[in-house]
Design a protein around this motif. Sequence first.
Motif, mmCIF file in Angstrom:
data_model
loop_
_atom_site.group_PDB
_atom_site.id
_atom_site.type_symbol
_atom_site.label_atom_id
_atom_site.label_comp_id
_atom_site.label_asym_id
_atom_site.label_seq_id
_atom_site.Cartn_x
_atom_site.Cartn_y
_atom_site.Cartn_z
ATOM 1 N N GLY A 181 32.282 34.987 42.990
ATOM 2 C CA GLY A 181 32.442 36.173 43.812
ATOM 3 C C GLY A 181 31.568 37.337 43.383
ATOM 4 O O GLY A 181 30.882 37.300 42.362
ATOM 5 N N ASP A 182 31.612 38.372 44.193
ATOM 6 C CA ASP A 182 30.883 39.621 43.955
ATOM 7 C C ASP A 182 31.902 40.749 43.909
ATOM 8 O O ASP A 182 32.694 40.919 44.837
ATOM 9 C CB ASP A 182 29.862 39.857 45.067
ATOM 10 C CG ASP A 182 28.870 40.969 44.760
ATOM 11 O OD1 ASP A 182 29.188 41.819 43.897
ATOM 12 O OD2 ASP A 182 27.799 41.000 45.379
ATOM 13 N N MET A 185 30.357 46.227 45.904
ATOM 14 C CA MET A 185 29.579 46.315 47.139
ATOM 15 C C MET A 185 29.970 47.545 47.937
ATOM 16 O O MET A 185 31.108 48.003 47.856
ATOM 17 C CB MET A 185 29.788 45.058 47.986
ATOM 18 C CG MET A 185 29.172 43.815 47.388
ATOM 19 S SD MET A 185 29.504 42.360 48.405
ATOM 20 C CE MET A 185 31.218 42.129 48.041
ATOM 21 N N THR A 209 28.461 43.001 55.481
ATOM 22 C CA THR A 209 28.611 42.622 54.080
ATOM 23 C C THR A 209 29.409 41.330 53.959
ATOM 24 O O THR A 209 29.056 40.429 53.190
ATOM 25 C CB THR A 209 29.302 43.746 53.296
ATOM 26 O OG1 THR A 209 28.498 44.925 53.353
ATOM 27 C CG2 THR A 209 29.509 43.365 51.841
ATOM 28 N N ALA A 213 28.198 37.665 52.466
ATOM 29 C CA ALA A 213 28.923 36.957 51.409
ATOM 30 C C ALA A 213 29.305 35.548 51.848
ATOM 31 O O ALA A 213 29.222 34.597 51.067
ATOM 32 C CB ALA A 213 30.164 37.744 51.016
ATOM 33 N N LEU A 218 30.166 32.503 48.931
ATOM 34 C CA LEU A 218 31.032 33.047 47.894
ATOM 35 C C LEU A 218 32.484 32.743 48.209
ATOM 36 O O LEU A 218 32.854 32.528 49.366
ATOM 37 C CB LEU A 218 30.829 34.552 47.769
ATOM 38 C CG LEU A 218 29.447 35.030 47.323
ATOM 39 C CD1 LEU A 218 29.409 36.548 47.237
ATOM 40 C CD2 LEU A 218 29.056 34.417 45.988
ATOM 41 N N ILE A 221 35.210 38.420 47.398
ATOM 42 C CA ILE A 221 34.452 39.650 47.248
ATOM 43 C C ILE A 221 35.425 40.819 47.169
ATOM 44 O O ILE A 221 36.543 40.744 47.680
ATOM 45 C CB ILE A 221 33.453 39.904 48.405
ATOM 46 C CG1 ILE A 221 34.176 39.973 49.749
ATOM 47 C CG2 ILE A 221 32.364 38.859 48.424
ATOM 48 C CD1 ILE A 221 33.280 40.406 50.899
ATOM 49 N N GLY A 359 28.313 42.587 39.089
ATOM 50 C CA GLY A 359 28.469 43.031 40.467
ATOM 51 C C GLY A 359 27.126 43.403 41.039
ATOM 52 O O GLY A 359 26.271 43.970 40.343
ATOM 53 N N VAL A 375 23.820 40.838 48.095
ATOM 54 C CA VAL A 375 25.198 40.373 47.989
ATOM 55 C C VAL A 375 25.229 39.082 47.166
ATOM 56 O O VAL A 375 24.465 38.151 47.410
ATOM 57 C CB VAL A 375 25.795 40.136 49.386
ATOM 58 C CG1 VAL A 375 27.146 39.432 49.290
ATOM 59 C CG2 VAL A 375 25.939 41.453 50.139
ATOM 60 N N GLY A 376 26.104 39.040 46.168
ATOM 61 C CA GLY A 376 26.244 37.854 45.327
ATOM 62 C C GLY A 376 25.210 37.728 44.226
ATOM 63 O O GLY A 376 25.132 36.686 43.573
ATOM 64 N N THR A 379 26.594 36.987 40.447
ATOM 65 C CA THR A 379 27.908 36.471 40.812
ATOM 66 C C THR A 379 28.782 36.418 39.567
ATOM 67 O O THR A 379 28.319 36.020 38.496
ATOM 68 C CB THR A 379 27.781 35.058 41.402
ATOM 69 O OG1 THR A 379 27.059 35.128 42.624
ATOM 70 C CG2 THR A 379 29.137 34.451 41.667
#
Length: 511
Positions: A181-182, A185, A209, A213, A218, A221, A359, A375-376, A379
């Motif tokens: 996951g992230d 954001m 967003t 993801a 992912l 998030i 992140g 994004v990601g 991770t």
Amino acid sequence: MRSVPLRVFAFCPKLTQVAGLAVRSLVVLYVLTGSFIHGQQQGKPDLVLRGTATYADRQTYLEVPFDVDKDVTRVTVELSYTEHDKHTSIDLGVFDSERFRGWSGGNKNFFTISETDATPSYLPGVIVPGRWKLILGVPNIEEGMRSNYEAKIYFSHRTDMLKGSTFSQAPLRSGAAWYRGDLHMHDAHSDGSCLSQSGAKVPCPLYKTVEAAAARKLDFIAITDHNTVSQYNDMRELQPYFDRLLLMPGREITTFQGHANVFGTTAFIDFRLTSPHVPQLNDLLQQVQEVHGLFSINHPGLPSGSACMGCGWSVPDTDYSRVSAIEAINGGSLDGALSGIPFWQDKLNKGHRITGIGGSDNHDAEYPPKTRSAVGHPTTVVYAPALSEAAILDGIRAGHAFIDVEGTADRMLEFSARDGAKTASMGDAILAPAGDRVSFAIKMLALEGAHPEVILDGEVAKLVDASPVQSQEEMRHFDYPSDGKRHWLRVNVRSADGTLLVVGNPIYLNF
């Protein structure tokens, strides 16, 4: 609207035991039971309202009252009724003690309402105490038919412990696994932007967003807009559609002396550090602790000044015993001079067991990505018993995590230790008296050509074979002679040119 008289009984007597009770349209029964588990309906309801609708109620609206106390912060309702297969329909809506709060008709049998978020069809806002009313519409019921309904009411409070997930009623996936996951954001609810249909730079809708993801495959998030919690209502709307991607509420507490993410609560956290409202950080940390939130310091290695006020961490007298995580890798700085790793390792050397996470700090959700803080990227990979918010956050608290710096889909690191019958993995502590030889194992997946390095108390230690990984899955072993003192060991994996690929969390000796 026709209001139905309220009958109150102690503890759950059968309706048939109530002599002389006329049931023309509805009977209401209050059942006092256990407390509400926030976001997940496996617990006992606080109230159960039961009644019967008949043909006489066809094409009318029935009011079902219930009382909401002043300390309630979320109201959740689950409705069920019989004879649905015989063309009976009962619609659902609700008024609070002052106003209309929503109507879902027959399209939902569940809704939740809080100050920050509500099920689509319903209005988020302050939970007003007093007499609320479920509104049950009866568009159709056959003559001679009796439909028994049951409405379970759950109340949540500000300091309730999160047991499941905020925006989903059940884990999105069951079973222990490494979930990717992230955790950092931004979107239109703060300073996230992207290009509009005509090419203009505009505040970027949150769904962009989430789509990015999902495209990165992912598992979870957290949307962490600056100080605000307005994004939560959008997240609740999106979660049912993105049913393979867990959406977790977060926010970036943005102060003049540092930034930090808070996860695991939708409650307001007053961010006005150094003001009369929040004079010291410990006042802010106390708020987080009261609502069982997870506090994670962001990008502590960045400079702080007029260009980026508070980006680096400079809060005096920080109580690191209340800090659960530190953003060791940020998408904007990665492993350069501004990395958070030195800051994190300094706290480990001072005896704090704080989890290193990553992140992206993404502010532009364009996919395919155009920036390195996509994004990601990085991770955070967390070992958890299920894909739920509580499980992921517990995994982070426990240190059962590593950072995939480039945000791949398959790179893996497992690090374990054994001393006789005692075992430990990343984040765990193991007691190793002086003279014991602790056996360590490193398992690497999808890291061909890279090599591991062991970090002992913040320094690279030549304890393990550092030759290039030759296969898709490879193990390395080493022993460490304990001196009985406190130490921590963790693993990095680097490419042939020294680029940092994976950052592992420590195993703690004699902590």
